[in-house]
Scaffold this active site. Structure first.
Site, PDB file in Angstrom:
ATOM      1  CG  ASP A 196      -2.047   0.957   1.124  1.00  0.00           C
ATOM      2  OD1 ASP A 196      -2.304   1.441   0.005  1.00  0.00           O
ATOM      3  OD2 ASP A 196      -2.695   1.251   2.152  1.00  0.00           O
ATOM      4  N   GLY A 197       0.379   2.300  -0.677  1.00  0.00           N
ATOM      5  CA  GLY A 197       1.019   3.603  -0.601  1.00  0.00           C
ATOM      6  C   GLY A 197       1.743   4.058  -1.846  1.00  0.00           C
ATOM      7  CG  ASN A 198       2.700   1.397  -5.039  1.00  0.00           C
ATOM      8  OD1 ASN A 198       3.887   1.312  -4.772  1.00  0.00           O
ATOM      9  ND2 ASN A 198       1.918   0.329  -5.103  1.00  0.00           N
ATOM     10  NE  ARG A 199      -3.963   5.184  -5.809  1.00  0.00           N
ATOM     11  CZ  ARG A 199      -5.269   5.306  -5.564  1.00  0.00           C
ATOM     12  NH1 ARG A 199      -6.008   6.076  -6.351  1.00  0.00           N
ATOM     13  NH2 ARG A 199      -5.829   4.674  -4.553  1.00  0.00           N
TER      14      ARG A 199
ATOM     15  CB  THR B 142     -12.391  -7.725  -6.208  1.00  0.00           C
ATOM     16  OG1 THR B 142     -12.425  -7.614  -4.768  1.00  0.00           O
ATOM     17  CG2 THR B 142     -12.058  -9.165  -6.561  1.00  0.00           C
TER      18      THR B 142
ATOM     19  CG  ASN C 243      -6.927  -2.345  -7.042  1.00  0.00           C
ATOM     20  OD1 ASN C 243      -6.047  -3.170  -6.841  1.00  0.00           O
ATOM     21  ND2 ASN C 243      -7.061  -1.275  -6.281  1.00  0.00           N
TER      22      ASN C 243
ATOM     23  CB  SER D 156      -7.433  -4.702   2.802  1.00  0.00           C
ATOM     24  OG  SER D 156      -7.314  -3.446   3.397  1.00  0.00           O
TER      25      SER D 156
END
Length: 314
Positions: free
Chosen positions: A35-38, A81, A83, A213
């Protein structure tokens, strides 16, 4: 490189060595929510695409760390899912990255040198054809390897996976192919997605959120896997963070061993107390019951109780 950067590198290297000495064999199967790419990209004023590509670089480093530490299986939550609800342009960016990385991994020398088997988990049929073809290519290229397993969770949702397995079981029962009394763990597992080889020991989530999640509920939550949540975004996830997660796993395992030992000791003490009470009652009864035969029966009953079998010891 600035002086500050050099100092930071030296400190991190020293800390890595300290952590490595503190941990033992570690887990067999690690699962990671990347998590956290964007958010990483936004924090640097970059486009989201840059964050995804930086995250892919981290993934490659994690593969090396797993090899160094003897981890035998790694599952990465690459596309959930949920996404599918993202804007089309974001989805296309992810699909492009997944397609290119799957093919790149399948052709990488180190993948073949290290015997890495690549597999996809999830409702792969929902993905675009080009991604499905990349999945097939990676799986076929690495199908004969068994030294290390890399699972890529694609179009994956844990609740959806369990629901599909339950529906499949229900259909087989309704068709008479499966008896209700025969429904057990193996029957459910055989109807899950192309499942991991082994249960998850440690689940890691980067990016600051403390939740799993909908990720691998059967193989992680069902196995009471240790969970490690950390604040660095996925592109920032370092070997120090990874080693800390392994230390958390081992501390939890040690805590479980201590708890089980305490429970076992308490059980032994409880049984011993009951046996002492039984001996006291038998002693009083022996005084009140006439004859050697009755006394022998009491002694035999106590001896059977001491063996814990319900029968006299040989």
């Amino acid at each position: 490189m600035t002086l500050r950067s050099r100092v930071r590198t030296l400190v991190d290297g020293a800390y890595e060595r300290v952590l490595r000495r503190e941990i033992g064999d570690g887990p067999d199967h690690v699962a990671i929510i990347q998590d956290g790419n964007r958010r990483y990209a936004r924090s640097r004023g970059d486009d989201a695409d840059d964050g995804y590509h930086a995250g892919a670089d981290t993934t490659e480093r994690v593969l090396d760390w797993c090899g160094d530490l003897g981890v035998e299986e790694l599952t990465l939550y690459a596309f959930s899912t949920e996404n599918f609800e993202r804007p089309a342009d974001q989805q296309e960016t992810l699909f492009d990255l997944l397609e290119s990385k799957l093919r790149e991994f399948a052709d990488a020398d180190r993948v073949h040198e290290q015997g890495v088997c690549i597999r996809a988990l999830g409702d792969v049929d929902r993905l675009p054809e080009r991604v499905r073809e990349a999945v097939d290519y990676a799986e076929e290229r690495t199908a004969d390897y068994d030294d290390f397993t890399l699972n890529i969770a694609l179009a994956y949702g844990g609740r959806h996976e369990l629901l599909g397995a339950v529906r499949a079981v229900a259909r087989d029962v309704a068709d008479g192919a499966l008896a209700v009394d025969d429904v057990g763990v193996a029957e459910v597992e055989s109807r899950l997605y192309r499942r991991p080889v082994r249960d998850v020991d440690l689940i890691i989530r980067t990016g600051g959120d403390e939740r799993t999640s909908n990720f691998l509920p059967w193989h992680a939550n069902g196995n009471e896997a240790a969970a490690y949540f950390c604040s660095p975004y996925w592109p920032e996830f370092s070997k120090v963070d990874f080693l800390r997660s392994i230390r958390t796993y081992e501390a939890r395992e040690e805590s479980w061993r201590r708890t089980r030992a305490k429970r076992a000791a308490a059980l032994v003490r409880a049984l011993a107390a009951d046996l002492d009470e039984a001996r006291a009652v038998a002693s009083r009864l022996r005084e009140r019951l006439p004859g050697e035969a009755n006394a022998a029966d009491l002694d035999e009953a106590l001896e059977a109780g001491g063996t814990g079998t319900g029968e006299t010891a040989d």
